[in-house]
Every structure is written in structure tokens, then in C-alpha cells.
Design an enzyme around this catalytic site. Structure first.
Site, PDB file in Angstrom:
ATOM      1  N   ALA A   1      62.505  20.691 -17.959  1.00  0.00           N
ATOM      2  CA  ALA A   1      60.998  20.848 -18.004  1.00  0.00           C
ATOM      3  C   ALA A   1      60.412  19.989 -16.970  1.00  0.00           C
ATOM      4  O   ALA A   1      58.802  20.265 -16.589  1.00  0.00           O
ATOM      5  CB  ALA A   1      60.609  20.562 -19.506  1.00  0.00           C
TER       6      ALA A   1
ATOM      7  N   ASP B   1      64.010  10.445 -17.877  1.00  0.00           N
ATOM      8  CA  ASP B   1      63.555  11.716 -18.659  1.00  0.00           C
ATOM      9  C   ASP B   1      63.644  12.943 -17.984  1.00  0.00           C
ATOM     10  O   ASP B   1      63.139  13.730 -17.683  1.00  0.00           O
ATOM     11  CB  ASP B   1      62.118  11.680 -19.100  1.00  0.00           C
ATOM     12  CG  ASP B   1      61.471  12.478 -20.164  1.00  0.00           C
ATOM     13  OD1 ASP B   1      62.525  13.341 -20.585  1.00  0.00           O
ATOM     14  OD2 ASP B   1      60.596  12.989 -20.348  1.00  0.00           O
TER      15      ASP B   1
ATOM     16  N   LYS C   1      46.531  15.699 -13.839  1.00  0.00           N
ATOM     17  CA  LYS C   1      47.381  15.330 -15.089  1.00  0.00           C
ATOM     18  C   LYS C   1      46.448  14.383 -16.048  1.00  0.00           C
ATOM     19  O   LYS C   1      46.328  13.234 -15.509  1.00  0.00           O
ATOM     20  CB  LYS C   1      48.725  14.733 -15.007  1.00  0.00           C
ATOM     21  CG  LYS C   1      49.394  14.110 -16.326  1.00  0.00           C
ATOM     22  CD  LYS C   1      50.833  13.665 -15.923  1.00  0.00           C
ATOM     23  CE  LYS C   1      51.333  13.163 -17.311  1.00  0.00           C
ATOM     24  NZ  LYS C   1      52.826  12.457 -17.095  1.00  0.00           N
TER      25      LYS C   1
ATOM     26  N   PHE D   1      52.793  13.766 -22.942  1.00  0.00           N
ATOM     27  CA  PHE D   1      51.909  12.765 -22.424  1.00  0.00           C
ATOM     28  C   PHE D   1      50.525  13.217 -22.065  1.00  0.00           C
ATOM     29  O   PHE D   1      49.653  12.314 -21.662  1.00  0.00           O
ATOM     30  CB  PHE D   1      52.587  11.789 -21.464  1.00  0.00           C
ATOM     31  CG  PHE D   1      53.794  11.127 -21.946  1.00  0.00           C
ATOM     32  CD1 PHE D   1      53.511   9.869 -22.623  1.00  0.00           C
ATOM     33  CD2 PHE D   1      55.119  11.597 -21.835  1.00  0.00           C
ATOM     34  CE1 PHE D   1      54.626   9.099 -23.032  1.00  0.00           C
ATOM     35  CE2 PHE D   1      56.022  10.991 -22.336  1.00  0.00           C
ATOM     36  CZ  PHE D   1      55.947   9.787 -22.913  1.00  0.00           C
ATOM     37  N   GLY D   2      50.334  14.483 -21.851  1.00  0.00           N
ATOM     38  CA  GLY D   2      49.051  14.912 -21.224  1.00  0.00           C
ATOM     39  C   GLY D   2      49.043  16.651 -21.100  1.00  0.00           C
ATOM     40  O   GLY D   2      50.200  16.878 -21.198  1.00  0.00           O
TER      41      GLY D   2
ATOM     42  N   GLY E   1      49.564  23.764 -17.970  1.00  0.00           N
ATOM     43  CA  GLY E   1      50.504  23.245 -18.892  1.00  0.00           C
ATOM     44  C   GLY E   1      50.007  21.881 -19.880  1.00  0.00           C
ATOM     45  O   GLY E   1      49.234  21.238 -19.302  1.00  0.00           O
TER      46      GLY E   1
END
Length: 651
Positions: A505, A501, A401, A384-385, A380
Site C-alpha cells: 500500500a 512500514d 497529504k 494517518f491522513g 485516497g
């Protein structure tokens, strides 16, 4: 009563430890200990204002230290608890908590033998209730009739003689055993080589940071594998044993002497020298042996050849000795860079291992963009990455990541992306919780920064909610697991950690739908619980509290975001939807659910009813408390307590 438990006499302490070790009773006691004790009031209960002193990870720490140090878990607990807190725990506190935990054997011992009091009263029902045997019940006519029948049975005399003979033999045997066996023999169980785990598919080198270098070098492993793979390994010595054999040859070559002094520790040399080898040849014979030697027992190349370069087309599979030395030197280097990189050379304060970018490329099939469901490695992507599945880097698969960089050629140490990378590596390596995705390592020597997390196979909560795959009870457990993770970040250390955050998700589910909070790139340390400092706006707008747009950053930001997560759990609706009148979910709920969540409650996942309680409405009340003004919002610790009571009522 006021005697501190750390001052208990050794005999009383030993007896108490033995009682608490029975059936892991110390865990029940540990779970009842509150964070704060009163000086003259021994009644100490866990409440919303006085949370539990120990969390689940503390139980694991005690068990691990018990194994390592060979100390009883209950002894570690009494040492730690007895020396912590402003008010030291006294015998009165201990007696009260033992009664609350229904550990009455230990409570009776403290009351009767230590305090010289009456034993504490036991409950009339349940497992802790006393067992009363009424002698009159044994005198009923039916019992007497059965006993009379048994008394009238005539056993054969031969059977009685055999029984007496066996009893005599057992008695003599026990007496002789007690007389001679004064010391119990120590049983040593050696680990079988067959029990070793199967090595992973990839065997890649990693950079180990801030860890003790292994006493056994790769050279020893290489020599052992060479011997084990040989057809005639009975006569082939360990290479390490040749290095330490002074009797066989005193003229050790310089290259061997260098390895002995730099690579092999004294403990390793001593341990290898104790291994006897059958028919060990002279070291000189190995040094002078040519490749066409007719002796069938020696397929090992000359040691002098090992120090040369292996670029020649030799048929042997043994690497050059110089390469082994160079490889091990690289593995112990703190800032090894096997790939050319435009990134700044960072020196990070973390015990996490560093993985080279080349290793990550190999483990992810060169960062294969094919989705995992189609046989690729792509898991996915986010703001940010991108995330890939990595295999062979550790004993288990990891999620790699790969941070997105707009212009890698101008990345500097003081850039925001570098600061966020350093932030995540250095800070998160100190935080471990069952509901946090564990950080396994990092990489900063390639084309971009990379982070390695534990692989969580269940996917993101956001996707699972919109597919209506989770029933309401699972959603309740996801809520309390997520709340515990956030509360842990806020309270694990003196300085709270703000995630900033929190969203569905960033909540991953494992194979058992256990939530794990991830994506900590925006984490920020707060100076205190009421931090009010201007800061750059970060996060996802649908989850952000109103004060966040003014740069007001505090732990209450995470509380507000968690309230939005609860609304998603209740409704299965996305946080942002341009097609509805209230674009963000909070506004949509406020406009349509003024009298409760019923109009938008997702009943496709269940009725939300159990034990005459509407758990949908209860969760909605908690969510609305989280969405209040900053000063009126509850702390995440308080929310954990409320959700815990709610989960208990659902059982």
C-alpha cells in the site's frame, strides 16, 4: 603503478580527461568503481561484499555540477574519486578498471604513455576487439578489374579544370581564414521571451525557506507586465528604471526611496538603469498626472496613488504599492501565517518551501472529497491522513497529504503527531532517490499539518496486484526498484534510516510502473546496523517481524517486510484475509508451500519462466531468506545484488 591519480601531471590528466569525455566514457568507468580498494592489489571488482561506490543519483550530481561550474564531468569524477577512501586510487587501479570497462583508448594511453608498458590485450570478439585489415584482401582479381575500369574512364577536361579551380579557391580561403581568425568569436544566445513556459492555472504565493531571495522583486515584474500590456508601450518606461533615473528628477518621493533601499538590490537597479527607454517622461509628470489626462500615451496611474489603499472603486487593475511591499515581505518570512491556526508555531530545519493552508485549500478545491476518477481531487486515505490532488502550487501537480488530528485544539510541540510530522519533513528533505516519492513541501499554519509529495499517477501496488494487472516481468522490476529504495534509506548516510512500514500500500507506481516508496511517518534513525532498543510498536501487523512486537527495532525489520511484499508479488494475495485458514500471508504460505511456491504462484500474470529459469521459485527463495530469524536475514544491499543478477538473467 602505485602513483595516486590525484598526483598525475597536468598534461597526462588533461589527455585522460579528453579520452573519458568521448561518448560519456566516464560513466562506464564510474559504474565499475567499487567502494573499497586494496593498497597493493590493483584488481578491484564490484561484488556482494564490495558494492559499487557510486549510485545513479551521483551521476546526476556530476552532470549538474558540470553544467553549473563549466567543468568536464570526467574531471569532477577524477577529483572526487582521487581524494576519497582510506586507500587512494592509484594508476594501477585506474588501468585495471579501464580494461574492465573496455575503454581501451584510455587504457592504452595509461599503459603505453604513462607506465611505459605494452598495451593491454583486447578481446577477440565484440566491439572492443581490434579491427584487422588484411592487405591481401584488396588484391583479389575482382578488385583489380574494378580499379582498371576506373583508371580507363576519361573525364571531360572542363570538369577537371572546374575541380582544380574549386580546390584552389578553397585552399586560399582556408589559408586566409586561418591567418585572420586568430580568436573564435563568442556566440551569445539570448533567451527568447516566447520560450517561457505557460504559467500554471493557479498562481499562488508560497513561503520560501532557507533560500536566497531573488534579486528581482515583484515590483519590477509588476512594472514590466504593465508596460507589456499597454497599447502604447513604446513610450512607457519601466517603473524600476524611473526609480534609478537620477537625471530625470532628484526629488524622489519617500515611498519610492523606501522601496529602493529595501526592496531593490544594487544589482537589479544597475541592470535596469542600463535599459534605454524611448521618449522617457519626467518623473514629475507621472507624479502629477491625473486620471483624466488627455495624453493617449500614458495609461499608468500616478505613482503617489500606488502607495494608497486600493479599496476605493477605482477602475485601474494595478494593486496598491503598499500591498506589493507587504506581499513580498510575507513571501520571504519564514513562519508566515496567513490563516489562523491552533497548531504550535514550528521552526523546522529544512530547505523545503512552506505553503500556506489557504493556498492548499485553493489548490485542492477546498479539499474536495470527490474521487479523482469522477472529476474531483480525492486520491485516497490511510491511517494517518487523506490525500488530495493539488494543482497550481508548483510547475507540476502534487499530492497533498492532510494529516488526521483527533483534537486539533490541544496539539502541542511534543505530541506524537507533531513529532512524526517534523520527522518526515526534516529527515526526508535530505533523501533523494529515483524509487522514493519526493517530498516537495509542507504546511503547518492551518487547521492541520499537510505534506506535499510528487504526484504518482499509477496508484498503489496493492490495488494493482489484486487486479492482476502486472505481468511477472514487471513484478520482477518492481521488486528490485523497491529493494533499492530500502537499501538507499539504510546506507545513504552513516546512520541508517528505518522505514518501519514497508508494504504494497506504500509502494506507488508511476505511468511506466516504476515503483516509488512513500509514507515515511514512522521512519526512525538507528544508532547502528544492529540496534536493539525498546520502542513503541508501529507498522502493519501482517508485515511486522516477530521481534518488532518486543520493541526490537533495526534495519532487519524492513528486510522482513520486504519479504512479505515479495510474497504478494508472487501470489497476488492480500496480506491479511480472514476467510483463509492462515489469516496472514506468511502463515498461509508456510502451511501450503513447504516444497516451493508453485501451489500458490499466480500464473495468470505469466509463466515466470525464461531462459530455462523459474523466476517464481528464485523470488520465493529470496522471500524466505528475508523471513528468517533476525540474525540470519540478509541486508537489503545483498538483496539488491541478488535481484540485480536475477534481472540480468531474465534479459
Amino acid at each position: 603503478m602505485d602513483l595516486e591519480i590525484r598526483k598525475l601531471p597536468l598534461d597526462i590528466r588533461s589527455r585522460l580527461i579528453s579520452l573519458l569525455e568521448l561518448q560519456d566514457s566516464w560513466k562506464k568507468l564510474m559504474a565499475m568503481i567499487p567502494e573499497t580498494l586494496l593498497l597493493n592489489n590493483y584488481k578491484c571488482d564490484i561484488s556482494h561484499n564490495n558494492p559499487a561506490k557510486y549510485r545513479s543519483e551521483h551521476f546526476h550530481i556530476i552532470e549538474d555540477n558540470s553544467i553549473k561550474k563549466r567543468i568536464f564531468c570526467s574531471e569532477i569524477l577524477l577529483r572526487e574519486w582521487g581524494t576519497s577512501g582510506r586507500v587512494r586510487p592509484a594508476v594501477g587501479h585506474l588501468k585495471y578498471l579501464l580494461e574492465r570497462a573496455e575503454l581501451f583508448r584510455a587504457a592504452d594511453y595509461i599503459a603505453v604513455d604513462v607506465l611505459k608498458q605494452e598495451p593491454p590485450p583486447r578481446p577477440t570478439k565484440g566491439p572492443a576487439a581490434p579491427v584487422v585489415i588484411n592487405p591481401d584482401e584488396l588484391e583479389d582479381p575482382e578488385t583489380k578489374r574494378i580499379e582498371k575500369i576506373l583508371d580507363e574512364i576519361n573525364y571531360p577536361s572542363s570538369a577537371i579544370e572546374n575541380i582544380n579551380k574549386l580546390n584552389s579557391i578553397n585552399t586560399n580561403l582556408n589559408y586566409s581564414t586561418k591567418k585572420t581568425m586568430k580568436v573564435i568569436p563568442k556566440i551569445i544566445i539570448s533567451e527568447s521571451p516566447d520560450m517561457e513556459e505557460t504559467p500554471p492555472q493557479f498562481r499562488l504565493p508560497v513561503v520560501i525557506q532557507n533560500e536566497k531571495i531573488k534579486s528581482e522583486s515583484d515590483l519590477i515584474k509588476f512594472s514590466q507586465e504593465s508596460v507589456s500590456n499597454s497599447d502604447n508601450n513604446a513610450n512607457v518606461p519601466h517603473l524600476s528604471s524611473l526609480l534609478t533615473d537620477e537625471a530625470s528628477n532628484n526629488n524622489i518621493p519617500a515611498v519610492i526611496a523606501d522601496i529602493t533601499s529595501s526592496e531593490l538590490s544594487s544589482e537589479t537597479i544597475a541592470s535596469e538603469s542600463n535599459n534605454s527607454v524611448v521618449n522617457r517622461p519626467n518623473l514629475s509628470s507621472l507624479l502629477n498626472q491625473s486620471s483624466d489626462d488627455s495624453e493617449p500615451n500614458f495609461n499608468l496611474p500616478a505613482i503617489s496613488e500606488l502607495s494608497l489603499s486600493s479599496n476605493s472603486g477605482s477602475s485601474t487593475n494595478f494593486p496598491a504599492l503598499s500591498q506589493l511591499i507587504e506581499s513580498e515581505n510575507k513571501s520571504t518570512s519564514k513562519n508566515s501565517r496567513s490563516c489562523s491556526s491552533p497548531l504550535p508555531n514550528l521552526s523546522l530545519n529544512t530547505p523545503l518551501p512552506h505553503f500556506t493552508y489557504c493556498d492548499l485549500a485553493t489548490a485542492t478545491n477546498n479539499f474536495d472529497e470527490t474521487p479523482l476518477a469522477q472529476g474531483g481531487r480525492f486520491l485516497g486515505s490511510g491511517a494517518f491522513g487523506k490525500v488530495y490532488l493539488g494543482v497550481g502550487l508548483t510547475s507540476k501537480p502534487v499530492a497533498v497529504k492532510k494529516v488526521i488530528l483527533e483534537n486539533v485544539d490541544v496539539v502541542r510541540v511534543d505530541d506524537m503527531v507533531t513529532k512524526q510530522f517534523r520527522n518526515e519533513v526534516e529527515i526526508l528533505s535530505k533523501y533523494e532517490h529515483e524509487n522514493l516519492v519526493a517530498l516537495r513541501g509542507y504546511s503547518c499554519d492551518g487547521d492541520t499539518y499537510c505534506l506535499l509529495y510528487e504526484y504518482v499517477p499509477g496508484g498503489a501496488l496493492k490495488d494493482r496486484l489484486q487486479k492482476h494487472e502486472l505481468i511477472w516481468t514487471e513484478r520482477l522490476y518492481i521488486a528490485i526498484g523497491t529493494a533499492r529504495a530500502i537499501a538507499y534509506l539504510h546506507t545513504a548516510y552513516a546512520t541508517p534510516l528505518i522505514h518501519r512500514d514497508i508494504k504494497t500500500a506504500n509502494i506507488l507506481l508511476d505511468s511506466n510502473n516504476k515503483p516509488k516508496l512513500c509514507d515515511f511517518g514512522l521512519i526512525k534513525r538507528a544508532l547502528n546496523q544492529n540496534t536493539n532498543t525498546a520502542s513503541t510498536i508501529f507498522g502493519t501487523s501482517a508485515y511486522m517481524a516477530p521481534e518488532a512486537f518486543r520493541g526490537d527495532v533495526s534495519v532487519r525489520l524492513d528486510t522482513f517486510s520486504f519479504g512479505v511484499v515479495l510474497l504478494e508479488l508472487l501470489t497476488s494475495m492480500p496480506p491479511m484475509d480472514e476467510s483463509r485458514e492462515g489469516v496472514d500471508l506468511v502463515t498461509h504460505i508456510q502451511e501450503n508451500c513447504q516444497n516451493g511456491i508453485k501451489p500458490l504462484l499466480d500464473i495468470a500474470v505469466g509463466s515466470w519462466l525464461a531462459n530455462n529459469i523459474n523466476f517464481g521459485e528464485k523470488l520465493f527463495e529470496i522471500a524466505m531468506d528475508c523471513l528468517k530469524d533476525k540474525k540470519e536475514r540478509p541486508t537489503m544491499t545483498t538483496i539488491c545484488g541478488i535481484l540485480g543478477d536475477l534481472v540480468h538473467k531474465s534479459l
